[in-house]
Scaffold this motif. Structure first.
Motif, mmCIF file in Angstrom:
data_model
loop_
_atom_site.group_PDB
_atom_site.id
_atom_site.type_symbol
_atom_site.label_atom_id
_atom_site.label_comp_id
_atom_site.label_asym_id
_atom_site.label_seq_id
_atom_site.Cartn_x
_atom_site.Cartn_y
_atom_site.Cartn_z
ATOM 1 N N ASN A 207 117.903 -7.834 34.874
ATOM 2 C CA ASN A 207 117.993 -9.293 34.950
ATOM 3 C C ASN A 207 119.448 -9.744 35.022
ATOM 4 O O ASN A 207 119.802 -10.590 35.833
ATOM 5 N N GLU B 2 101.092 -7.640 32.001
ATOM 6 C CA GLU B 2 101.760 -8.883 32.384
ATOM 7 C C GLU B 2 102.833 -9.315 31.394
ATOM 8 O O GLU B 2 103.908 -9.757 31.785
ATOM 9 N N SER B 3 102.541 -9.150 30.089
ATOM 10 C CA SER B 3 103.504 -9.631 29.090
ATOM 11 C C SER B 3 104.823 -8.869 29.181
ATOM 12 O O SER B 3 105.867 -9.365 28.783
ATOM 13 N N ARG C 120 106.508 -9.863 33.096
ATOM 14 C CA ARG C 120 107.132 -11.182 33.214
ATOM 15 C C ARG C 120 108.457 -11.300 32.455
ATOM 16 O O ARG C 120 109.148 -12.298 32.574
ATOM 17 N N THR C 121 108.789 -10.274 31.654
ATOM 18 C CA THR C 121 110.126 -10.309 31.040
ATOM 19 C C THR C 121 111.162 -9.700 31.971
ATOM 20 O O THR C 121 112.346 -9.710 31.678
ATOM 21 N N TYR C 122 110.700 -9.131 33.094
ATOM 22 C CA TYR C 122 111.629 -8.655 34.125
ATOM 23 C C TYR C 122 111.665 -9.703 35.228
ATOM 24 O O TYR C 122 110.622 -10.163 35.682
ATOM 25 N N ASP C 123 112.850 -10.034 35.667
ATOM 26 C CA ASP C 123 112.956 -10.950 36.793
ATOM 27 C C ASP C 123 112.579 -10.184 38.055
ATOM 28 O O ASP C 123 113.314 -9.305 38.494
ATOM 29 N N HIS C 124 111.404 -10.488 38.618
ATOM 30 C CA HIS C 124 111.031 -9.769 39.841
ATOM 31 C C HIS C 124 111.208 -10.640 41.084
ATOM 32 O O HIS C 124 110.783 -10.286 42.172
ATOM 33 N N GLU C 125 111.818 -11.824 40.916
ATOM 34 C CA GLU C 125 111.975 -12.761 42.036
ATOM 35 C C GLU C 125 113.429 -12.910 42.492
ATOM 36 O O GLU C 125 113.672 -13.413 43.587
ATOM 37 N N LYS D 152 104.427 -9.632 45.076
ATOM 38 C CA LYS D 152 104.901 -9.512 43.692
ATOM 39 C C LYS D 152 104.088 -8.437 42.964
ATOM 40 O O LYS D 152 102.972 -8.122 43.356
ATOM 41 N N GLN E 272 99.670 -10.667 41.354
ATOM 42 C CA GLN E 272 99.222 -11.452 42.488
ATOM 43 C C GLN E 272 98.634 -12.799 42.076
ATOM 44 O O GLN E 272 97.696 -12.854 41.279
ATOM 45 N N ASP F 40 99.550 -12.347 27.878
ATOM 46 C CA ASP F 40 100.224 -12.755 29.117
ATOM 47 C C ASP F 40 101.548 -13.433 28.804
ATOM 48 O O ASP F 40 102.175 -14.014 29.613
#
Lengths: 271, 788
Positions: free
Chosen positions: B206, B461-462, B465-470, B478, B481, B788
């Protein structure tokens, strides 16, 4: 002003990392954007050559101490004069994610009585106590003061991702109500977190990814020319960036994030 | 034996003249060299021939360079059977590299030569990929260990002049509810390791602005004493800017962070077993991470690359300078002179050997012609990053190190890079597990719900979502989905602004199969990584291998390793998918015994046009659901057996039609017929169809009677068998005939339909309703374990 003449400065320091995709969004609209290291602009003192100044996302100087705190203080001491002038002349300042944190730490947002000496708000740790990378809905709250969202109707709902660990917008407890009232009176409130149907998050996770006060995701200054938001419009510019584009029969050309960049360019072209 | 030289700093000369074998081993232990008696004797001989004794700097250099971690001596050494007959010369050459060599594919641009493998992308751009292990440090200090693992693999990609565009992470832990009283002294609880490792990976990726897009988390008792942390990084480079041409006279420049006492003996520590004292003894072996330093370093390196100012680059990883400097010189057929005094230090009074072998992070070694030096230093300064000339490349093939005007090391590179060949014994005996006998459960719906919530299948998911994948804004597909965060099989990245071409990144790993047979574990992992890639539209796939194994000096451990490596060769050939890079981590043993042998296969595929990518979620009610591939009674090592506390014997195999099945899926995607696609892996058919349904918010009906199968008469086996090479695809009814034509000759069958109703209904072999659940119930079971 002609579109080709617009000059955009995307400022970066060590730890900035969303500069390339922010530049891409401007380029897509036919606007030239320069990514400039802060060391260079401090040395050359040429900030006023630009029409738009962007503080992009990232972890400026590692976000040690507190997100945006180091850069916030640094721009005040190193660029204070030029920045004040930049703002007074009504040029545009955009802070995305870490950039928003910087603008708040520097006292540019909210500017109830001009730039403030110490921050009047903060972007605190998310209530989930972790980094949150997810797509969220935002409701547009502004009645026309904010230059950056002119392309969006009041009450309209837009879709963008957030990615941060410190994004919970808060005011000092004792001033909460007073400051909120001021945001409304000055038309400074721009985005609030909401659900798919447009209902406010009321702090409910993960509709509000961070538990922000009054579901606040983005605010502008009293004149509407300085704007900061936690979500990332530059990651929601193209249809193929959406998290559910494979479910649609046709890929949209642009995502909602592009509306912000279009609003800025429109404004300058018409000026 | 140790004589301190009368110098203004600490330097010891070690007496190796006429000492006994026992004393040689003592020296190795006391200095933390982790060298064997054979290697110590070779060292002794070398210095006898030079008629002098070595300095501590020299012995440390040898210890680092010859360590398992740096030299991979097990993979390069001889393997013999227990009676001493040679089985093969080098695992690496015989199996891994050999497949790539025999396949001889033109798009493999630079493989096994450097820090990362390089394959062609398009229009002069190439993709670099590397996956590292960082198990030992993560066991001691999970946050720092995982963070520096990510930092290290990013530098591997920078080390071939590529810009990092994505990260991956695959993690293995003991059960999170493991009883504290069972934990051996010195081991950390899986929950502590889990929290620390996940935070460390997110922290580095991140902060550097690199999206973490693909990965897996796996749980097994075998990881309680030995956590497994795989970190991967992918980069892109204009291939004409790639340069590896260090010349005599070039300046050696050390760039990046300062050098400190963090990461002393990291590689020798990684080449021994973990014990209860590991923390006390080896805490200093774990490095400290500073991602912002690496972010600045990256910017500067890409600038000097684009301006073509340098002649070579390598990262400082295991062994620090001692390994990088010699390697760069040896590779370029020249010598090197280094002046340690020039190096910027974090602390005062570091001994020369500490400076020389420190593994402090965020450092790279660059070679450049003298005339470009000023320009290079200016570029680093403009990025607030440090770079200092520390020496030069010289004629001859000698490594010379000076400190404060004194020679502290002089070594022949031809000696240093030709360590004695290691001979190890391999002996694999087939374990005997019987296939369990138990009646078919009456309530298969609750079996499915239980499987969906088992840690290895449940939504991560939990964590994701702590990794910035965007970040970087190029993640087309992604890891999660759409609205319901469904589990996509691969991530897809679109690296270039003006091109629709993309890359698909996926992985495969089946440690539980290895308990039955490491050969089929490896074959299944390759099949799974490929399936995941093919599902979204990937093709022309390159593979990476990462072995995490126990102590190779124990014949049974090495026996299993040989079998797994053999399958790597066999199936790389079958699928025509070359290995382009890899890494092994051996000596993963703790007081609880060896790690569960774990082979991670990572796959990198090409997507010709990202707009045609296929996601996992069901799209339209009334579309047909096809099952492609045959189901066998293969539940050995499956999650279903594990749920019932069995291992079983019928481990999933990979059959000759596998390649044809995958090619047909690709052709069907290209023809535009596939609306959604998912591979069948852990939990088999039932889990796969449930995931597709609750990811899309569409129900489904499935008829087991129509499933292409061999020798299965039980509904539960059909539902949960983990046979390889199988896919579920969603197709509009109007393409039925085309599908039949395309699929001719491969096992396939229309097994059901997507439904508007929010239910998954599965009918058994005799057409009776055996599974019936609302999508929200299934989704909740899948999400409840980690949230999540």
């Amino acid at each position: 002003m002609k579109k080709e003449d617009i000059k955009v400065c995307i400022l970066r320091v060590g730890g900035t990392n969303c500069d390339a995709e922010t530049r891409r969004a401007f380029n897509e609209l036919g606007v030239v954007a320069n990514v400039v290291h802060a060391n260079k602009i401090i040395k050359e003192k040429n900030l006023l050559d630009y029409d738009i100044l962007v503080f992009p996302g990232g972890f400026s100087y590692g976000d040690y101490v507190r997100a945006g705190a180091i850069w916030g203080k640094r721009i005040k001491t190193k660029l204070g004069y030029e920045l004040r002038k930049f703002d007074e002349e009504g040029r545009l300042v955009l802070g995305i994610c870490n950039g928003f944190q910087v603008l708040v730490e520097a006292g540019l947002l909210p500017d109830f009585e001009g730039f403030s000496e110490s921050p009047k708000a903060a972007l605190a740790s998310n209530t989930s106590i972790k980094y949150e990378c997810r797509w969220i809905y935002l409701k547009h709250e502004n009645s026309g003061n904010c230059i950056f969202t002119k392309r969006i109707q009041k009450g309209e709902r837009i879709f963008m991702p957030v990615a941060h660990a410190e994004g919970r917008f808060i005011f000092p407890k004792k001033n909460e109500n007073e400051y909120l009232k001021r945001l409304y009176c000055n038309d400074q409130l721009v985005f609030r977190y909401c659900d798919e149907k447009g209902k406010y998050a009321a702090g409910k996770y993960p509709i509000s990814p961070n538990g922000a006060f009054h579901d606040i995701a983005g605010i502008c200054n009293t004149d509407g020319n300085v704007f900061g938001l936690m979500p990332h419009p530059e990651r929601a510019c193209y249809g193929w960036q959406l998290p559910d584009w494979t479910e649609q029969s046709q890929i949209l050309r642009y995502g909602d994030g592009m509306l912000l960049f279009e609003s800025m360019v429109d404004y300058l072209v018409k000026r | 034996m140790y004589l301190r030289k009368d110098l203004p700093f600490e330097l010891f000369v070690i007496n190796l003249m006429d000492v006994t074998a026992k004393q040689l081993i003592e020296v190795s232990n006391e200095l933390g060299l982790a060298l064997s008696i054979k290697e110590m004797k070779a060292t002794q001989e070398y210095f006898l021939s030079k008629k002098r004794n070595p300095t501590d700097v020299e012995l440390q250099t040898i210890g680092q360079t010859w360590s398992e971690h740096c030299y991979h001596k097990t993979f390069k050494g001889d393997v013999v059977s227990p009676d001493g007959t040679l089985i093969l010369g080098s695992l690496f050459q015989t199996y891994i590299a050999q497949a790539t060599k025999e396949l001889n594919l033109s798009w493999c641009i630079d493989v096994f030569k450097d820090n990362a493998g390089i394959v062609d992308f398009e229009r002069g751009y190439s993709i670099a990929f590397k996956v590292e292990t960082h198990n030992h440090p993560s066991a001691i200090e999970p946050f720092g260990g995982a963070a520096t693992g990510t930092g290290g693999v990013i530098r591997d990609v920078l080390g071939v002049w590529a810009k990092p565009i994505a990260c991956t992470d695959v993690l293995c832990f003991g059960p999170l509810n493991y009883a504290y009283e069972k934990l051996p002294l010195g081991s950390k609880h899986p929950k502590h390791l889990f929290n620390g490792v996940v935070a460390g990976i997110g922290h580095y990726g991140n902060n550097m602005g690199i999206p973490t897009v693909n990965g897996a988390i796996y749980f097994d008792e075998g990881y309680v004493g030995n956590v497994v942390v795989y970190c991967g990084c992918i980069g892109i480079l204009p291939i004409n800017k790639f340069v590896r041409a260090t010349k005599i006279g070039d300046i050696a420049i050390l760039a990046g962070g300062k050098t400190g006492r963090d990461g002393i003996h990291g590689v020798t520590f990684a080449s021994v077993e973990l014990t209860e004292k590991s923390e006390e003894v080896s805490r200093s072996a774990v490095q400290i991470a500073n991602p912002i330093e690496e972010e600045k370093l990256t910017r500067a390196i890409l600038k000097i690359r684009d301006q073509e100012l340098c002649s070579g680059i390598t990262d400082l990883g295991g062994g620090g300078l001692s390994s990088a400097a010699g390697e760069m010189a040896y590779r370029s057929k020249c010598g090197i002179y280094v002046d340690l005094e020039r190096i910027h230090l974090k602390y005062l009074n570091m001994s020369p050997w500490e400076i020389w072998i420190s593994e402090s992070q965020e450092r790279m070694l660059i070679s450049a012609p003298k005339k470009n030096l000023d320009k290079i230093l200016d570029i680093f300064e403009s990025e607030d990053a440090e770079a200092i000339p520390i020496g030069r490349f010289t004629e001859g093939n000698t490594l010379r190190v000076n400190y404060k005007g004194y020679k502290v090391a002089v070594l022949d590179l031809n000696f240093l890079f030709k360590p004695p060949t290691v001979t190890r014994i391999a002996n694999w005996t087939e374990p005997k597990f019987s296939d369990p006998v138990f009646p078919e459960p009456k309530d298969l719906t609750s079996c499915l719900l239980k499987l969906l919530s088992t840690p290895n299948i449940a939504s991560k998911e939990s964590v994701i979502r702590t990794y910035d994948h965007e970040v970087q804004g190029n993640t087309v597909l992604k890891p999660l989905q759409g609205k319901y965060s469904g589990p996509n099989d691969s991530a897809v990245i679109k690296p270039l602004q003006d091109s629709w071409r993309g890359i698909a990144i996926s992985c495969g790993m089946n440690p539980n199969y290895g308990k039955i047979d490491p050969y089929w574990m490896a074959a299944s992992s390759i099949d799974e990584a490929l399936r995941n890639n093919v599902s979204v539209g990937g093709r022309r796939i390159a593979l990476l291998d990462n072995f995490t194994w126990g102590n190779p000096e124990k014949p049974d451990r090495l026996g299993g390793l040989v079998r797994a490596a053999q399958a790597c060769y066999d199936f790389a050939k079958v699928f025509r998918t070359p290995f382009v890079s890899g890494k092994d981590s051996l000596y993963n043993e703790s007081p609880l015994g060896p790690v569960t042998p774990t082979l991670l296969i990572t796959a990198l595929g090409i997507i010709p046009d990202v707009r045609r990518v296929v996601s996992v979620d069901f799209k339209h009610p009334e579309n047909l659901i096809y099952l492609v591939g045959e189901t066998h009674p293969e539940l050995g090592g499956s999650e279903y057996f594990k749920l019932n506390r069995f291992i079983g014997n019928g481990v999933p195999r990979v059959r000759s039609e596998a390649k044809r099945i995958m090619e047909t899926i690709t052709a069907t995607i290209d023809a535009g017929y596939i609306k959604s696609c998912h591979d069948l892996s852990e939990g088999g058919l039932a889990v796969a169809i449930a995931e597709m349904a609750f990811s899309g918010g569409c129900g489904a009906e499935l008829y087991l009677g129509r499933v292409p199968k061999s020798n299965i008469k039980r509904n539960d086996y059909l539902l949960f068998s983990e046979s390889n090479s199988r896919f579920l695809i969603e197709v509009s009814e109007k393409y039925k005939d085309q599908i039949e034509t395309l699929m001719k000759g491969i096992p396939h069958s229309s097994v059901g339909r997507v439904k508007r109703k929010n239910r998954l209904s599965i009918y058994g072999i005799n057409n009776e309703l055996i599974v019936d659940a609302e999508l929200s119930t299934l989704r909740n079971a899948w999400k409840s374990t980690f949230g999540d």
